[in-house]
Enzyme design. Structure first.
Site, PDB file in Angstrom:
ATOM      1  N   GLY A 160       3.075   2.691  10.653  1.00  0.00           N
ATOM      2  CA  GLY A 160       4.079   3.751  10.519  1.00  0.00           C
ATOM      3  C   GLY A 160       4.798   3.747  11.726  1.00  0.00           C
ATOM      4  O   GLY A 160       5.534   5.087  11.736  1.00  0.00           O
ATOM      5  N   GLU A 198      -6.456   4.768   8.065  1.00  0.00           N
ATOM      6  CA  GLU A 198      -6.312   6.349   7.593  1.00  0.00           C
ATOM      7  C   GLU A 198      -7.361   6.920   7.131  1.00  0.00           C
ATOM      8  O   GLU A 198      -7.694   8.021   7.403  1.00  0.00           O
ATOM      9  CB  GLU A 198      -5.021   6.272   6.801  1.00  0.00           C
ATOM     10  CG  GLU A 198      -3.873   6.266   7.823  1.00  0.00           C
ATOM     11  CD  GLU A 198      -2.710   5.727   6.714  1.00  0.00           C
ATOM     12  OE1 GLU A 198      -2.598   5.651   5.493  1.00  0.00           O
ATOM     13  OE2 GLU A 198      -1.644   5.016   7.429  1.00  0.00           O
ATOM     14  N   GLU A 240      -4.786  -4.676  10.708  1.00  0.00           N
ATOM     15  CA  GLU A 240      -3.855  -3.614  10.863  1.00  0.00           C
ATOM     16  C   GLU A 240      -4.149  -2.730  11.950  1.00  0.00           C
ATOM     17  O   GLU A 240      -4.823  -2.109  12.235  1.00  0.00           O
ATOM     18  CB  GLU A 240      -3.802  -2.708   9.784  1.00  0.00           C
ATOM     19  CG  GLU A 240      -3.574  -3.296   8.159  1.00  0.00           C
ATOM     20  CD  GLU A 240      -2.949  -2.198   7.347  1.00  0.00           C
ATOM     21  OE1 GLU A 240      -2.209  -2.416   6.358  1.00  0.00           O
ATOM     22  OE2 GLU A 240      -3.627  -1.033   7.401  1.00  0.00           O
ATOM     23  N   SER A 285       4.042  -1.989  10.127  1.00  0.00           N
ATOM     24  CA  SER A 285       5.394  -2.058  10.333  1.00  0.00           C
ATOM     25  C   SER A 285       6.020  -3.486   9.880  1.00  0.00           C
ATOM     26  O   SER A 285       6.947  -4.048  10.416  1.00  0.00           O
ATOM     27  CB  SER A 285       5.859  -1.660  11.699  1.00  0.00           C
ATOM     28  OG  SER A 285       5.379  -0.395  11.854  1.00  0.00           O
ATOM     29  N   HIS A 345      -9.244   1.450   4.938  1.00  0.00           N
ATOM     30  CA  HIS A 345      -8.022   1.574   5.797  1.00  0.00           C
ATOM     31  C   HIS A 345      -8.055   2.474   6.962  1.00  0.00           C
ATOM     32  O   HIS A 345      -8.673   3.278   6.986  1.00  0.00           O
ATOM     33  CB  HIS A 345      -6.939   2.136   4.743  1.00  0.00           C
ATOM     34  CG  HIS A 345      -5.650   1.960   5.452  1.00  0.00           C
ATOM     35  ND1 HIS A 345      -5.021   2.852   6.159  1.00  0.00           N
ATOM     36  CD2 HIS A 345      -4.593   1.250   5.272  1.00  0.00           C
ATOM     37  CE1 HIS A 345      -3.879   2.653   6.705  1.00  0.00           C
ATOM     38  NE2 HIS A 345      -3.566   1.575   6.023  1.00  0.00           N
ATOM     39  N   ASN A 376       0.996  -1.169  -0.084  1.00  0.00           N
ATOM     40  CA  ASN A 376       0.084  -0.054  -0.220  1.00  0.00           C
ATOM     41  C   ASN A 376       0.834   1.244   0.035  1.00  0.00           C
ATOM     42  O   ASN A 376       1.498   1.539   0.912  1.00  0.00           O
ATOM     43  CB  ASN A 376      -1.033   0.132   1.188  1.00  0.00           C
ATOM     44  CG  ASN A 376      -1.617   1.271   1.261  1.00  0.00           C
ATOM     45  OD1 ASN A 376      -1.630   1.924   0.520  1.00  0.00           O
ATOM     46  ND2 ASN A 376      -2.258   1.511   2.901  1.00  0.00           N
ATOM     47  N   TRP A 377       1.081   1.796  -1.060  1.00  0.00           N
ATOM     48  CA  TRP A 377       1.838   2.986  -1.306  1.00  0.00           C
ATOM     49  C   TRP A 377       1.509   3.978  -0.436  1.00  0.00           C
ATOM     50  O   TRP A 377       2.248   5.330  -0.599  1.00  0.00           O
ATOM     51  CB  TRP A 377       2.234   3.252  -2.724  1.00  0.00           C
ATOM     52  CG  TRP A 377       3.049   2.001  -3.583  1.00  0.00           C
ATOM     53  CD1 TRP A 377       3.554   0.876  -2.905  1.00  0.00           C
ATOM     54  CD2 TRP A 377       3.237   2.111  -4.748  1.00  0.00           C
ATOM     55  NE1 TRP A 377       3.997   0.136  -3.693  1.00  0.00           N
ATOM     56  CE2 TRP A 377       3.867   0.783  -5.062  1.00  0.00           C
ATOM     57  CE3 TRP A 377       3.147   2.927  -5.902  1.00  0.00           C
ATOM     58  CZ2 TRP A 377       4.372   0.574  -6.280  1.00  0.00           C
ATOM     59  CZ3 TRP A 377       3.379   2.589  -7.141  1.00  0.00           C
ATOM     60  CH2 TRP A 377       4.024   1.312  -7.280  1.00  0.00           C
ATOM     61  N   LYS A 378       0.149   4.425  -0.070  1.00  0.00           N
ATOM     62  CA  LYS A 378      -0.383   5.476   0.308  1.00  0.00           C
ATOM     63  C   LYS A 378      -0.284   6.864  -0.546  1.00  0.00           C
ATOM     64  O   LYS A 378       0.052   6.685  -1.568  1.00  0.00           O
ATOM     65  CB  LYS A 378       0.091   5.891   1.750  1.00  0.00           C
ATOM     66  CG  LYS A 378       0.042   4.419   2.593  1.00  0.00           C
ATOM     67  CD  LYS A 378       0.341   4.569   4.044  1.00  0.00           C
ATOM     68  CE  LYS A 378      -0.076   3.290   4.799  1.00  0.00           C
ATOM     69  NZ  LYS A 378       0.392   3.280   6.526  1.00  0.00           N
TER      70      LYS A 378
END
Ligand code: 13P
Length: 257
Positions: free
Chosen positions: A173, A97, A167, A213, A95, A9-11
């Site tokens: 992160g 975020e 997650e 992570s 997600h 997942n490159w965000k």
């Protein structure tokens, strides 16, 4: 047998040219890998270029979100058939975020999951607890509600298509990974929730990924757990070498799955 999944997942990273550089680095190094499903998830603007670059390869492309309406006056949104049109096969949904910064709820996750399935996209549905929820002993309850809420009203046939990603928010992160045992406990519980809302054989085939992570140093221990079927990776998916190493995790240790 559940085919393992390693998904990047490159965000909100990588312009089109940076995205192409990354996949051009990864592609030749994972050529011939047939026993792991490999997925990359660029930003919307790079989806079509990356998918074109990866056409015919063993790397699939996922969007990082999806809207549930087919078309219309929804400025800034992207419809399900536009995601497939760009060359995607998967869509990351819910997600943390998006839950944290963009008001995503289990209800909107559920709408997006249904929309993705309606055009043949495989949803990667994300769930996970915050640190506060973990510290107050609510992890299992929170994850149960998210899985059931996100998958409500789906047929067993549709549930069978879905990938779930656990997650823990506090591990994203931050460099803090759930220990393999901590992750395994939640994955096992997620599998039993899937069995409750569908049946045992569907639950047995559902891929449940861990995210938070994940890096070359911890991937083998995580993947060796019986209920961890893959990884959804942020930071370590942005570099060719570390992503390739994740794809080439130690399969001998997880071969009994
Ligand atoms: P990190 O691997 O950077 O912790 O991100 C995890 C994640 O959110 C993947 O979706």
């Amino acid at each position: 047998m559940r085919k393992p999944v390693i998904a990047g997942n490159w965000k909100m990273h990588n312009t089109i040219s940076e995205a192409l550089d990354l996949v051009r680095g990864v592609k030749p190094q994972v050529e011939g890998v047939t026993d792991v499903e490999i997925i990359v998830s660029p930003v919307y603007t790079a989806l079509a270029s990356v998918a074109a670059e990866l056409k015919g390869s063993n790397i699939n492309v996922a969007s990082q979100n999806i809207f549930w309406e087919e078309k219309g006056a929804f400025t800034g949104e992207v419809a399900p058939n536009m995601i497939t049109d760009a060359g995607c096969t998967h869509a990351i949904i819910g997600h943390s975020e998006r839950r944290q910064y963009f008001g995503e709820t289990d209800q909107t996750v559920n709408k997006r999951v249904k929309a993705a399935l309606s055009v043949g996209l495989i949803p990667i549905v994300c769930v996970g607890e915050t640190l506060e929820e973990r510290d107050s002993g609510k992890t299992i309850a929170v994850v149960d509600v998210q899985v059931k809420g996100g998958l409500v009203e789906l047929s067993a046939e549709d549930i069978a298509k879905i990938i779930i990603a656990y997650e823990p928010v506090w591990a994203i992160g931050t460099g803090k990974t759930a220990t393999p045992d901590m992750a395994e406990e939640v994955h096992k519980q997620i599998r039993s929730v899937v069995a409750d809302i569908s049946d045992a054989s569907i639950a047995d085939g559902t891929r449940i990924l861990y995210g938070g992570s994940v890096k070359p140093e911890n991937v083998d221990d995580l993947m060796a757990q019986p209920n961890i079927d893959g990884a959804l990776v942020g930071g370590a998916a942005l570099k060719v070498d570390s992503f390739v190493r994740l794809v080439k995790f130690d399969q001998k240790r997880s071969a009994f799955k």
